[in-house]
Scaffold this motif. Structure first.
Motif, PDB file in Angstrom:
ATOM      1  N   SER A 133     -28.220 -14.402   6.910  1.00 24.76           N
ATOM      2  CA  SER A 133     -27.133 -14.352   5.931  1.00 24.76           C
ATOM      3  C   SER A 133     -27.697 -13.968   4.567  1.00 24.76           C
ATOM      4  CB  SER A 133     -26.432 -15.713   5.829  1.00 24.76           C
ATOM      5  OG  SER A 133     -27.331 -16.684   5.304  1.00 24.76           O
ATOM      6  N   THR A 134     -26.791 -13.630   3.630  1.00 29.75           N
ATOM      7  CA  THR A 134     -27.238 -13.351   2.263  1.00 29.75           C
ATOM      8  C   THR A 134     -27.804 -14.613   1.617  1.00 29.75           C
ATOM      9  OG1 THR A 134     -24.921 -13.619   1.601  1.00 29.75           O
ATOM     10  CG2 THR A 134     -25.745 -11.375   1.820  1.00 29.75           C
ATOM     11  N   ALA A 135     -27.292 -15.773   1.985  1.00 22.07           N
ATOM     12  CA  ALA A 135     -27.851 -17.030   1.467  1.00 22.07           C
ATOM     13  C   ALA A 135     -29.297 -17.199   1.916  1.00 22.07           C
ATOM     14  CB  ALA A 135     -26.998 -18.207   1.937  1.00 22.07           C
ATOM     15  N   GLU A 136     -29.574 -16.829   3.172  1.00 20.03           N
ATOM     16  CA  GLU A 136     -30.943 -16.888   3.671  1.00 20.03           C
ATOM     17  C   GLU A 136     -31.809 -15.859   2.942  1.00 20.03           C
ATOM     18  OE1 GLU A 136     -33.967 -18.069   6.707  1.00 20.03           O
ATOM     19  OE2 GLU A 136     -32.375 -18.965   5.497  1.00 20.03           O
ATOM     20  N   PHE A 137     -31.264 -14.688   2.685  1.00 20.51           N
ATOM     21  CA  PHE A 137     -31.960 -13.654   1.926  1.00 20.51           C
ATOM     22  C   PHE A 137     -32.378 -14.205   0.563  1.00 20.51           C
ATOM     23  CE2 PHE A 137     -32.005  -8.787   2.056  1.00 20.51           C
ATOM     24  CZ  PHE A 137     -33.002  -8.681   1.100  1.00 20.51           C
ATOM     25  N   ASP A 138     -31.442 -14.862  -0.121  1.00 18.13           N
ATOM     26  CA  ASP A 138     -31.710 -15.415  -1.448  1.00 18.13           C
ATOM     27  C   ASP A 138     -32.766 -16.518  -1.371  1.00 18.13           C
ATOM     28  OD1 ASP A 138     -30.849 -15.603  -4.363  1.00 18.13           O
ATOM     29  OD2 ASP A 138     -30.522 -17.666  -3.692  1.00 18.13           O
ATOM     30  N   ARG A 139     -32.678 -17.366  -0.358  1.00 21.33           N
ATOM     31  CA  ARG A 139     -33.678 -18.437  -0.191  1.00 21.33           C
ATOM     32  C   ARG A 139     -35.074 -17.861  -0.024  1.00 21.33           C
ATOM     33  NH1 ARG A 139     -36.987 -20.324   3.135  1.00 21.33           N
ATOM     34  NH2 ARG A 139     -36.376 -18.877   4.793  1.00 21.33           N
ATOM     35  N   ILE A 140     -35.186 -16.810   0.785  1.00 22.26           N
ATOM     36  CA  ILE A 140     -36.488 -16.185   1.034  1.00 22.26           C
ATOM     37  C   ILE A 140     -37.068 -15.635  -0.265  1.00 22.26           C
ATOM     38  CG2 ILE A 140     -37.584 -14.207   2.170  1.00 22.26           C
ATOM     39  CD1 ILE A 140     -35.663 -14.742   4.550  1.00 22.26           C
ATOM     40  N   LEU A 141     -36.222 -14.981  -1.081  1.00 26.75           N
ATOM     41  CA  LEU A 141     -36.708 -14.442  -2.351  1.00 26.75           C
ATOM     42  C   LEU A 141     -37.215 -15.554  -3.258  1.00 26.75           C
ATOM     43  CD1 LEU A 141     -33.929 -11.797  -3.139  1.00 26.75           C
ATOM     44  CD2 LEU A 141     -36.245 -11.346  -2.323  1.00 26.75           C
ATOM     45  N   ARG A 142     -36.580 -16.706  -3.213  1.00 25.29           N
ATOM     46  CA  ARG A 142     -36.949 -17.802  -4.104  1.00 25.29           C
ATOM     47  C   ARG A 142     -38.164 -18.586  -3.604  1.00 25.29           C
ATOM     48  NH1 ARG A 142     -33.161 -18.432  -7.898  1.00 25.29           N
ATOM     49  NH2 ARG A 142     -31.153 -17.421  -7.556  1.00 25.29           N
ATOM     50  N   GLU A 143     -38.286 -18.734  -2.293  1.00 28.08           N
ATOM     51  CA  GLU A 143     -39.293 -19.653  -1.754  1.00 28.08           C
ATOM     52  C   GLU A 143     -40.501 -18.962  -1.132  1.00 28.08           C
ATOM     53  OE1 GLU A 143     -37.383 -22.263   0.972  1.00 28.08           O
ATOM     54  OE2 GLU A 143     -35.870 -22.954  -0.475  1.00 28.08           O
ATOM     55  N   ALA A 163     -32.242   1.219  18.854  1.00 27.92           N
ATOM     56  CA  ALA A 163     -31.713   0.429  17.737  1.00 27.92           C
ATOM     57  C   ALA A 163     -30.435  -0.299  18.123  1.00 27.92           C
ATOM     58  CB  ALA A 163     -31.456   1.330  16.535  1.00 27.92           C
ATOM     59  N   PHE A 164     -30.394  -1.586  17.807  1.00 29.13           N
ATOM     60  CA  PHE A 164     -29.191  -2.418  17.964  1.00 29.13           C
ATOM     61  C   PHE A 164     -28.793  -2.884  16.563  1.00 29.13           C
ATOM     62  CE2 PHE A 164     -31.497  -2.614  21.916  1.00 29.13           C
ATOM     63  CZ  PHE A 164     -30.535  -2.580  22.896  1.00 29.13           C
ATOM     64  N   VAL A 165     -27.719  -2.305  16.040  1.00 31.56           N
ATOM     65  CA  VAL A 165     -27.246  -2.648  14.703  1.00 31.56           C
ATOM     66  C   VAL A 165     -26.267  -3.809  14.827  1.00 31.56           C
ATOM     67  CG1 VAL A 165     -26.037  -1.821  12.652  1.00 31.56           C
ATOM     68  CG2 VAL A 165     -27.556  -0.279  13.915  1.00 31.56           C
ATOM     69  N   VAL A 166     -26.657  -4.956  14.280  1.00 32.92           N
ATOM     70  CA  VAL A 166     -25.873  -6.188  14.381  1.00 32.92           C
ATOM     71  C   VAL A 166     -25.245  -6.458  13.013  1.00 32.92           C
ATOM     72  CG1 VAL A 166     -25.987  -8.674  14.801  1.00 32.92           C
ATOM     73  CG2 VAL A 166     -27.364  -7.102  16.192  1.00 32.92           C
ATOM     74  N   GLN A 167     -23.924  -6.309  12.921  1.00 35.19           N
ATOM     75  CA  GLN A 167     -23.240  -6.512  11.642  1.00 35.19           C
ATOM     76  C   GLN A 167     -23.025  -8.002  11.403  1.00 35.19           C
ATOM     77  OE1 GLN A 167     -22.680  -3.870   9.718  1.00 35.19           O
ATOM     78  NE2 GLN A 167     -21.801  -5.004   8.006  1.00 35.19           N
ATOM     79  N   LEU A 168     -23.573  -8.498  10.288  1.00 38.96           N
ATOM     80  CA  LEU A 168     -23.543  -9.935   9.999  1.00 38.96           C
ATOM     81  C   LEU A 168     -22.479 -10.311   8.981  1.00 38.96           C
ATOM     82  CD1 LEU A 168     -27.412 -10.401   9.719  1.00 38.96           C
ATOM     83  CD2 LEU A 168     -25.964 -11.008  11.679  1.00 38.96           C
ATOM     84  N   GLU A 169     -22.344  -9.497   7.923  1.00 35.96           N
ATOM     85  CA  GLU A 169     -21.369  -9.769   6.871  1.00 35.96           C
ATOM     86  C   GLU A 169     -20.766  -8.457   6.391  1.00 35.96           C
ATOM     87  OE1 GLU A 169     -23.944 -13.460   4.882  1.00 35.96           O
ATOM     88  OE2 GLU A 169     -23.230 -11.827   3.616  1.00 35.96           O
ATOM     89  N   GLY A 170     -19.539  -8.548   5.840  1.00 36.44           N
ATOM     90  CA  GLY A 170     -18.909  -7.364   5.269  1.00 36.44           C
ATOM     91  C   GLY A 170     -18.658  -6.297   6.307  1.00 36.44           C
ATOM     92  N   ALA A 219     -16.176  -3.876   0.074  1.00 35.29           N
ATOM     93  CA  ALA A 219     -16.992  -4.951   0.657  1.00 35.29           C
ATOM     94  C   ALA A 219     -18.459  -4.553   0.707  1.00 35.29           C
ATOM     95  CB  ALA A 219     -16.495  -5.294   2.067  1.00 35.29           C
ATOM     96  N   HIS A 220     -19.329  -5.542   0.551  1.00 39.05           N
ATOM     97  CA  HIS A 220     -20.758  -5.314   0.766  1.00 39.05           C
ATOM     98  C   HIS A 220     -21.026  -5.299   2.271  1.00 39.05           C
ATOM     99  CE1 HIS A 220     -20.792  -9.653   1.619  1.00 39.05           C
ATOM    100  NE2 HIS A 220     -21.997  -9.476   2.136  1.00 39.05           N
ATOM    101  N   SER A 221     -22.255  -4.989   2.638  1.00 43.91           N
ATOM    102  CA  SER A 221     -22.635  -5.005   4.049  1.00 43.91           C
ATOM    103  C   SER A 221     -23.991  -5.676   4.209  1.00 43.91           C
ATOM    104  CB  SER A 221     -22.717  -3.582   4.613  1.00 43.91           C
ATOM    105  OG  SER A 221     -23.326  -3.580   5.895  1.00 43.91           O
ATOM    106  N   LEU A 222     -24.085  -6.562   5.191  1.00 49.09           N
ATOM    107  CA  LEU A 222     -25.362  -7.141   5.606  1.00 49.09           C
ATOM    108  C   LEU A 222     -25.478  -6.953   7.110  1.00 49.09           C
ATOM    109  CD1 LEU A 222     -27.901  -8.900   4.778  1.00 49.09           C
ATOM    110  CD2 LEU A 222     -26.614 -10.830   5.722  1.00 49.09           C
ATOM    111  N   HIS A 223     -26.510  -6.227   7.526  1.00 51.82           N
ATOM    112  CA  HIS A 223     -26.741  -6.101   8.967  1.00 51.82           C
ATOM    113  C   HIS A 223     -28.226  -6.215   9.260  1.00 51.82           C
ATOM    114  CE1 HIS A 223     -27.673  -1.732   8.239  1.00 51.82           C
ATOM    115  NE2 HIS A 223     -28.464  -1.897   9.297  1.00 51.82           N
ATOM    116  N   ILE A 224     -28.521  -6.575  10.489  1.00 48.10           N
ATOM    117  CA  ILE A 224     -29.901  -6.619  10.960  1.00 48.10           C
ATOM    118  C   ILE A 224     -30.021  -5.622  12.107  1.00 48.10           C
ATOM    119  CG2 ILE A 224     -29.431  -8.566  12.528  1.00 48.10           C
ATOM    120  CD1 ILE A 224     -32.324  -9.486  12.009  1.00 48.10           C
ATOM    121  N   THR A 225     -31.029  -4.778  12.047  1.00 47.18           N
ATOM    122  CA  THR A 225     -31.294  -3.835  13.130  1.00 47.18           C
ATOM    123  C   THR A 225     -32.427  -4.385  13.987  1.00 47.18           C
ATOM    124  OG1 THR A 225     -30.575  -1.906  11.855  1.00 47.18           O
ATOM    125  CG2 THR A 225     -32.017  -1.492  13.735  1.00 47.18           C
ATOM    126  N   ILE A 226     -32.122  -4.680  15.230  1.00 46.11           N
ATOM    127  CA  ILE A 226     -33.120  -5.124  16.197  1.00 46.11           C
ATOM    128  C   ILE A 226     -33.610  -3.900  16.955  1.00 46.11           C
ATOM    129  CG2 ILE A 226     -33.490  -6.517  18.282  1.00 46.11           C
ATOM    130  CD1 ILE A 226     -31.402  -8.485  17.179  1.00 46.11           C
TER     131      ILE A 226
END
Length: 543
Positions: free
Chosen positions: A146-156, A249-256, A316-323
């Motif tokens: 999630s974007t919250a996890e993204f923010d946590r990683i940047l901070r910690e 590539a597996f594009v997994v849409q998480l947000e937005g 809308a913004h977009s957050l996805h993870i490509t596996i």
């Protein structure tokens, strides 16, 4: 273990259906066969004929590629109803109760592409064409990232620009990277985002326990490294130019949501390519064969070689993870290892490969002489074909596969242990420090202890010709290739026992059943494997 010479017939039969019999070793003398009095009826094709045949194959292949204009869809793709499925948390708990790691991998992959049946996917879609799965369920992949996890990683975490994070933009047909030096701190990163730049987090499995867990399970499904990148894109922007990749590539849409366009390979040479492409201009790529908007909970798969681009909609913004997986995992990649080794063995053991080239071969061979009708060319090419047909008899296919396997084990993520695996492995052993003393050291392995490999794919026996080593993934880093490959030399008297353990999975076997010379050897080997984390016991060791 592998013999020095292994037949490669199964590998080469598609190219040479009628191979000569294996070379027989007799005396050191060389037999000279009598020349046939009749001339060969085989005609060496001209360059024009070869070009015509290549064009014919190219048209046939491109015609098959164009069939991807109707990507596979599930019955639920255009339905108004929501495609439900278990939450990721529930899936991980359920997988933790499955004893066989191969079954875990199969079920994890099925969850990833649900409701498309996995068997149907690998038969009809894998490496062939894109697939779009619309679920109308924004929570389907909830918990993966999630974007919250993204923010946590940047901070910690110590996230470095250019190493762990890329800042990119694509404006007016131009792709740019904006990475400053140093650590990617939240203030700078989010300022880039607010300015319309996309953020790509490389190898999120190094920072996210959940992503690590999912990928460490999936790598057994693919038999190849499973990697990932996370992409966060501001509304109304695009971060990357059209391009194709060298991975599945597996594009997994998480947000937005994000607008995706996928294009067929442009030529035969770009079908399942070896390398990723440069950036393309819009005029280079033609019309898309797939034009969709991915919303949270949706999935998009496309094979390597399919050009793609994604752009955020204005609202809308977009957050996805490509596996991703299957990078450099083709028949050609394996044969590069096979042919090189086969030539070395053939030159060592077959005098025909060591005979000198004709003194005057430069006068009639090579590009400048390719249009000449010279009987010496026919004879030269015939000898080359003869040697090529003999080469598979020297091909050490199993040894080459082991080289690929060693590369794979080095690529692998270490396993995320289930509660049961933790409790019954060295990591959960009862040895601990209590009130100034070490407790739990009385727990020992006996001949009655039931053991097995920690995971089906966590270890492999490989020989380098002089010694046998056991390569394993347990001590790998979550950061790609941060550590050197992990292995230890197996004593000759223990190779059969280790092989027995590998082949016994997923069954537990008693230490006493290991094919070693003595009970002491059996226990010593089991203790060594246990201490390295390669095996675990059926029940926690008791004092």
């Amino acid at each position: 273990m592998e013999r020095k010479h292994m037949s490669a017939f199964s590998l080469y039969q598609a190219l040479q259906p009628q191979l000569p019999p294996p070379v027989k070793k007799a005396n050191l003398q060389v037999e000279v066969k009598k020349k046939s009095k009749t001339k060969s009826s085989k005609i060496i094709p001209s360059k024009a004929q070869l070009r015509a045949e290549r064009r014919k194959r190219k048209r046939k292949l491109l015609k098959s590629v164009q069939k991807t204009e109707d990507p596979i869809v599930t019955a639920d793709v255009n339905a108004e109803t929501c495609v439900n499925g278990e939450s990721l948390d529930a899936v991980l708990v359920e997988l933790g109760s499955i004893s066989n790691s191969r079954e875990r991998a199969t079920q994890m992959f099925q969850w990833l592409i649900h409701p498309v049946p996995a068997a149907h996917f690998f038969r009809e879609t894998w490496e062939k064409k894109p697939i779009y799965v619309q679920r109308r369920n924004p929570d389907y992949y909830k918990g993966l990232f999630s974007t919250a996890e993204f923010d946590r990683i940047l901070r910690e975490e110590n996230v470095q620009f250019g190493v762990n994070l890329d800042v990119t933009s694509y404006t007016n047909g131009k792709r740019e990277t904006h990475n400053p030096p140093g650590r990617a701190l939240p203030f700078t990163v989010w300022d880039f985002y607010e300015s319309g730049c996309s953020l790509r987090l490389l190898n999120p499995q190094a920072f996210s326990h959940t992503v690590w867990n999912v990928l460490s399970v999936l790598q057994e499904q693919f038999g190849s490294m499973a990697g990932a990148n996370v992409y966060l894109t501001p509304p109304g922007t695009q971060g990357f130019a059209p391009h194709y990749d060298d991975i599945e590539a597996f594009v997994v849409q998480l947000e937005g949501k994000k607008h995706w366009r996928v294009y067929s390979p442009r030529s035969e040479n770009e079908v399942l390519p070896v390398l990723s492409s440069p950036n393309f201009d819009q005029s280079d790529i033609g019309k898309p064969i797939l034009d969709v908007v991915l919303e949270a909970g949706d999935l998009l798969y496309f094979p390597r070689g399919f050009i793609h681009q994604g752009k955020c909609l204005p609202d809308a913004h977009s957050l996805h993870i490509t596996i991703s997986s299957f990078q450099k995992n083709s028949w050609g990649d394996l044969m590069q290892k096979v042919v090189t080794a086969a030539l070395e063995i053939a030159m060592e053991e077959d005098v025909e490969f060591r005979r000198g080239l004709p003194l005057d071969y430069l006068t009639y061979m090579g590009v400048q002489n390719s249009d000449k009708e010279d009987p010496r060319r026919v004879k030269f090419l015939s000898q080359m074909e003869k040697l090529m047909k003999k080469l598979p008899n020297y091909a050490p296919v199993d040894a080459a596969v082991d080289q690929k396997a060693k590369d794979f084990l080095h690529d692998c993520l270490p396993p995320v242990l289930t509660p049961d695996e933790f409790a019954t492995s060295v990591q959960g052993a009862s040895v601990r420090w209590v009130n100034g003393r070490v407790k739990g050291t009385a727990a020992h392995i006996t001949t009655q202890t039931l053991i097995r490999l920690l995971r089906a794919g966590c270890a492999r026996l490989c020989s380098d010709g002089d010694a046998v080593h056991l390569y394993y993934t347990i001590d790998n880093s979550r950061v790609y290739h941060k550590e050197e490959p992990k292995s230890w030399e197996v004593q000759a008297e223990h190779t059969d026992a280790v092989e027995f353990l590998i082949h016994s999975y997923p069954s537990f076997v008693t230490v006493g059943s290991l094919p070693c010379d003595s009970a002491q050897d059996k226990i010593a080997l089991a203790e060594l494997l246990f201490e390295k984390g390669i095996i675990h016991t059926e029940e926690p060791l008791q004092s």
